[in-house]
Design a protein around this motif. Sequence first.
Motif, PDB file in Angstrom:
ATOM      1  N   ALA A 162       5.584  -7.715  -0.108  1.00  0.00           N
ATOM      2  CA  ALA A 162       6.050  -9.109  -0.056  1.00  0.00           C
ATOM      3  C   ALA A 162       6.517  -9.575  -1.437  1.00  0.00           C
ATOM      4  O   ALA A 162       7.520 -10.283  -1.562  1.00  0.00           O
ATOM      5  N   LEU A 163       5.792  -9.158  -2.474  1.00  0.00           N
ATOM      6  CA  LEU A 163       6.162  -9.537  -3.839  1.00  0.00           C
ATOM      7  C   LEU A 163       7.510  -8.929  -4.224  1.00  0.00           C
ATOM      8  O   LEU A 163       8.348  -9.574  -4.862  1.00  0.00           O
ATOM      9  N   ALA A 164       7.745  -7.672  -3.806  1.00  0.00           N
ATOM     10  CA  ALA A 164       8.996  -6.985  -4.126  1.00  0.00           C
ATOM     11  C   ALA A 164      10.179  -7.612  -3.390  1.00  0.00           C
ATOM     12  O   ALA A 164      11.306  -7.590  -3.896  1.00  0.00           O
ATOM     13  N   LYS A 165       9.952  -8.161  -2.204  1.00  0.00           N
ATOM     14  CA  LYS A 165      11.025  -8.810  -1.459  1.00  0.00           C
ATOM     15  C   LYS A 165      11.432 -10.127  -2.108  1.00  0.00           C
ATOM     16  O   LYS A 165      12.610 -10.500  -2.119  1.00  0.00           O
ATOM     17  N   ARG A 166      10.451 -10.825  -2.665  1.00  0.00           N
ATOM     18  CA  ARG A 166      10.711 -12.156  -3.211  1.00  0.00           C
ATOM     19  C   ARG A 166      11.161 -12.121  -4.669  1.00  0.00           C
ATOM     20  O   ARG A 166      11.881 -13.003  -5.130  1.00  0.00           O
TER      21      ARG A 166
END
Length: 292
Positions: free
Chosen positions: A193-197
């Motif tokens: 999720a962090l990498a997507k955002r």
Amino acid sequence: MKDLVKKLRKFEIQIRKAINSQMQGDFRSVFKGTGLEFDDVRPYQYGDDVRTIHWNVSAKGHGTFVKTFREEKEQTVFFILDVSASEDIGNPGRTKADLAKEICGVLTLSAVKESSHVGLICYSDQKEKFLKPVKGHSQAYEIINTLAHLQPKSLKTNLSKAIAFALNAIRRRSVVILISDFIDEGYFDNMRALAKRHDLVVIHVSDKRETRLPKLGIIPVVDKESKRTLWINTSFGGFREKITKHYDARKAELQSFSRKHEINFISLDTEEDYVPKLLRLFKVRNKSLKTT
């Protein structure tokens, strides 16, 4: 503190010179991420990159739409630093914690020179320190001072909670640099999720004594986080080989995960010179940014 800043400046200058000369690159792009932020949508045209398709809007049935972007004027750089007790492994003055703090300090000095806002999250299994992103050299020295004097309240690790805190705390798309030994489990979902955002960079730190144990017979081994002492026969039953295989498998899994989710990844050992690996990381980032 003065000695630390002097050391960090020396490495920062070394890295900056190499990027701006040997690589014919732009140091600014190291901390610029994509350099773009979402602006609006428009109808898809032949030749548009399919990765820019806005699937939610397109799914409404009025045609295919792509995202449009505008250039970001200023970039935010956030460091997430694992400060749990497992980081305190290595030679005095050259532990994993020392290496992690040094890299964080070097990159902080570099980021503020590019007018980036820089923030810091120090985490064990709880928030140990949070500095909101601010521009300027005073912020860099505040971060370095925090790194030099921080005394964590907890010994334990919870990377999933650390990343969840970052997901809530970092509102604007940023370059997020996560530094840890990654001795934990169950954090991949939050990391995805962090990498997507955000534009995520993972720096894995390690020390050879964790995996390259000599044959010493039965010895006491202290778990840094639980403070429990275990007696282990290092000369029996392929114990050392099992430890090494487990470590290598965990590192390979992290590396594969990073590659799959377009996360920049490097692994650093406490005994090696980290500057060449940082340079290679920056070279990869500069190349990828020029093609986006």
